[in-house]
Design an enzyme around this catalytic site. Structure first.
Site, mmCIF file in Angstrom:
data_model
loop_
_atom_site.group_PDB
_atom_site.id
_atom_site.type_symbol
_atom_site.label_atom_id
_atom_site.label_comp_id
_atom_site.label_asym_id
_atom_site.label_seq_id
_atom_site.Cartn_x
_atom_site.Cartn_y
_atom_site.Cartn_z
ATOM 1 N N ARG A 120 1.005 -1.018 0.099
ATOM 2 C CA ARG A 120 -0.187 0.056 -0.075
ATOM 3 C C ARG A 120 0.735 1.190 0.034
ATOM 4 N NH1 ARG A 120 -3.679 -2.460 -1.628
ATOM 5 N NH2 ARG A 120 -5.795 -2.959 -0.705
ATOM 6 N N HIS A 174 -1.255 0.656 -9.649
ATOM 7 C CA HIS A 174 -1.899 -0.173 -8.777
ATOM 8 C C HIS A 174 -2.752 -1.345 -9.416
ATOM 9 C CE1 HIS A 174 -4.109 -0.364 -4.654
ATOM 10 N NE2 HIS A 174 -4.184 -1.760 -4.911
HETATM 11 P P1 NDP Z 1 -2.280 -11.747 4.359
HETATM 12 O O1 NDP Z 1 -3.123 -11.315 5.526
HETATM 13 O O2 NDP Z 1 -2.446 -12.969 3.722
HETATM 14 O O3 NDP Z 1 -0.888 -11.605 4.875
HETATM 15 C C1 NDP Z 1 -0.074 -10.550 5.434
HETATM 16 C C2 NDP Z 1 1.270 -10.665 5.809
HETATM 17 O O4 NDP Z 1 1.967 -9.767 6.621
HETATM 18 C C3 NDP Z 1 1.521 -12.014 6.798
HETATM 19 O O5 NDP Z 1 2.496 -12.914 6.574
HETATM 20 C C4 NDP Z 1 1.496 -11.516 8.467
HETATM 21 O O6 NDP Z 1 2.340 -11.851 9.125
HETATM 22 C C5 NDP Z 1 2.280 -9.972 7.692
HETATM 23 N N1 NDP Z 1 2.341 -9.121 8.887
HETATM 24 C C6 NDP Z 1 1.319 -8.162 9.066
HETATM 25 N N2 NDP Z 1 1.594 -7.311 9.834
HETATM 26 C C7 NDP Z 1 2.880 -7.535 10.272
HETATM 27 C C8 NDP Z 1 3.747 -6.602 11.283
HETATM 28 N N3 NDP Z 1 3.449 -5.832 11.789
HETATM 29 N N4 NDP Z 1 5.028 -7.397 11.099
HETATM 30 C C9 NDP Z 1 5.515 -8.341 10.369
HETATM 31 N N5 NDP Z 1 4.691 -9.013 9.623
HETATM 32 C C10 NDP Z 1 3.250 -8.573 9.210
HETATM 33 O O7 NDP Z 1 -2.442 -10.695 3.296
HETATM 34 P P2 NDP Z 1 -2.177 -10.873 1.743
HETATM 35 O O8 NDP Z 1 -0.949 -11.509 1.668
HETATM 36 O O9 NDP Z 1 -3.439 -11.632 1.023
HETATM 37 O O10 NDP Z 1 -2.421 -8.943 1.217
HETATM 38 C C11 NDP Z 1 -1.235 -8.527 1.766
HETATM 39 C C12 NDP Z 1 -1.478 -6.913 1.029
HETATM 40 O O11 NDP Z 1 -1.128 -7.042 -0.417
HETATM 41 C C13 NDP Z 1 -2.938 -6.577 0.907
HETATM 42 O O12 NDP Z 1 -3.104 -6.336 2.347
HETATM 43 C C14 NDP Z 1 -2.785 -5.371 0.082
HETATM 44 O O13 NDP Z 1 -2.500 -4.475 0.911
HETATM 45 C C15 NDP Z 1 -1.725 -5.977 -0.831
HETATM 46 N N6 NDP Z 1 -2.307 -6.175 -2.244
HETATM 47 C C16 NDP Z 1 -2.181 -5.232 -3.110
HETATM 48 C C17 NDP Z 1 -2.394 -5.375 -4.199
HETATM 49 C C18 NDP Z 1 -1.938 -4.913 -5.651
HETATM 50 O O14 NDP Z 1 -2.410 -5.089 -6.826
HETATM 51 N N7 NDP Z 1 -0.964 -3.876 -5.243
HETATM 52 C C19 NDP Z 1 -3.358 -6.665 -4.894
HETATM 53 C C20 NDP Z 1 -3.560 -7.566 -3.769
HETATM 54 C C21 NDP Z 1 -3.053 -7.401 -2.341
HETATM 55 P P3 NDP Z 1 1.603 -13.288 9.863
HETATM 56 O O15 NDP Z 1 1.695 -14.492 8.685
HETATM 57 O O16 NDP Z 1 2.625 -13.829 10.935
HETATM 58 O O17 NDP Z 1 0.216 -12.737 10.204
HETATM 59 C C1 OXD Z 2 -6.157 -5.439 -3.125
HETATM 60 C C2 OXD Z 2 -5.525 -4.543 -3.918
HETATM 61 O O1 OXD Z 2 -6.011 -5.269 -1.818
HETATM 62 O O2 OXD Z 2 -6.055 -4.704 -5.068
HETATM 63 O O3 OXD Z 2 -6.722 -6.747 -3.359
HETATM 64 O O4 OXD Z 2 -5.010 -3.545 -3.582
#
Ligand code: NDP
Ligand code: OXD
Length: 309
Positions: free
Chosen positions: A224, A272
């Site tokens: 993000r 994005h």
């Molecule tokens: P998940 O919830 O599956 O994974 C999040 C990961 O981040 C987990 O491994 C989690 O750790 C880790 N995490 C969260 N907070 C912390 C912290 N404070 N310190 C260390 N690690 C942390 O999310 P997704 O993988 O599905 O998606 C991630 C992000 O990708 C979305 O929130 C979105 O912002 C972005 N995204 C962007 C897109 C784009 O087109 N640009 C499309 C889709 C998503 P743990 O496993 O230990 O909980």
């Molecule tokens: C998502 C994105 O969070 O598109 O799926 O950014």
């Protein structure tokens, strides 16, 4: 039973048709014509107007059309006790992993420098090591980061990831928590951010983090815009602490025409679109959530409002 749909970027017709084919008894209603609000049990949404979901007294689940729920959770009037389910879908993770692999390979193979040489009609070889000698670090090893790690390991890269809790992913060195952060950053020649935006991760891509990377590291952020301190990225690029950055997300989107990122020679901007939810594939995930609610089974991929993801 009815579902209300709101999104300015997802295709209404495609979702209506996909859900109708899978669940013919589910009424699919557009935001502008909700009918009796008491009928609405599911909201399938992306960036709905703040406060708007409160009008449905019988809402059983808020199904987010994307993986990130940061914008949704900013709404202080979100109906209490109604679970928010984030999008977890194979195609979404695969497309993200492809985006990451593409840009990691570009940096690994010095493609931006080769592009510049071509523009200057400059014929000089630039050697790259084999992928096994390139250390890639992924911030966030969830649905997105985990799949990106899997693809990078498959391509031969030396991959590590950082998450809140330890992970056991084949071929991926796991670092976690504050204690694991410095060692993880110190080995990340190419850093990929796939974290969710939460109070803990806001502004994480800042000067201190860049200084903890090897000099001349590359940054790829598809998490993000709120993760990045944009002036710190520009400063790190200016002094060479960062050799380049690929940014899919920004504090302000669409990226304003006057942003210095657009024309920066060391920055690749994408709008994005690292990964976009595909209704044909993601409909399975939505149907499964609806099935679980109907069957009284616990939902999967429910957001923890305290953690923010
Ligand atoms: P998940 O919830 O599956 O994974 C999040 C990961 O981040 C987990 O491994 C989690 O750790 C880790 N995490 C969260 N907070 C912390 C912290 N404070 N310190 C260390 N690690 C942390 O999310 P997704 O993988 O599905 O998606 C991630 C992000 O990708 C979305 O929130 C979105 O912002 C972005 N995204 C962007 C897109 C784009 O087109 N640009 C499309 C889709 C998503 P743990 O496993 O230990 O909980
Ligand atoms: C998502 C994105 O969070 O598109 O799926 O950014």
């Amino acid at each position: 039973m009815a579902l209300i749909f709101y999104s300015e970027s997802d295709r209404y017709d495609a979702w209506r048709d996909a859900l109708h084919a899978a669940l013919p008894d589910l009424e699919f209603r557009p935001w502008e014509e909700p009918g009796d609000p008491a009928d609405i049990e599911f909201a399938l949404v992306w960036l709905p107007p703040q406060g708007a979901l409160r009008q449905f007294p019988n809402l059983k689940a808020i199904l987010n059309l994307g993986a990130g729920v940061d914008a949704l959770l900013k709404d202080p009037t979100l109906p209490e006790g109604v679970p928010v389910v984030r999008m977890v879908d194979d195609d979404l993770a695969t497309c993200m992993a492809e985006y990451v692999l593409l840009h990691v390979l570009r940096y690994h193979r010095e493609q931006p420098a080769l592009d510049a040489q071509q523009r200057a009609h400059d014929w000089r070889m630039i050697a790259s090591p084999a992928a096994m000698h390139r250390r890639v670090g992924i911030l966030g090893l969830g649905a997105m980061g985990g799949e990106a790690a899997r693809l990078l390991v498959g391509a031969g890269f030396d991959v590590a990831g950082w998450s809140r809790r330890p992970k056991d992913l084949p071929g991926v060195q796991s670092f976690h928590g504050e204690d694991g952060r410095a060692a993880f950053l110190a080995r990340s020649e190419i850093l990929v951010c796939l974290l969710p935006l939460t109070p803990e991760t806001e502004g994480i891509l800042d000067r201190d983090l860049f200084q903890a990377l090897p000099a001349g590291a590359y940054l790829i952020n598809a998490g993000r815009g709120g993760h990045q301190v944009e002036s710190d990225i520009l400063a790190a690029l200016a002094v060479g602490q960062l050799a380049g950055a690929t940014l899919d997300v920004f504090r302000e989107e669409p990226l304003p025409a006057a942003s210095p990122f657009w024309d920066h020679p060391k920055v690749t901007v994408t709008p994005h679109n690292a990964s976009i939810t595909n209704p044909q594939s993601a409909v399975r995930h939505v149907c499964e959530s609806i099935r679980r609610v109907r069957a009284g089974e616990p939902l999967r991929n429910v957001v923890d409002p305290d953690l923010g993801y």
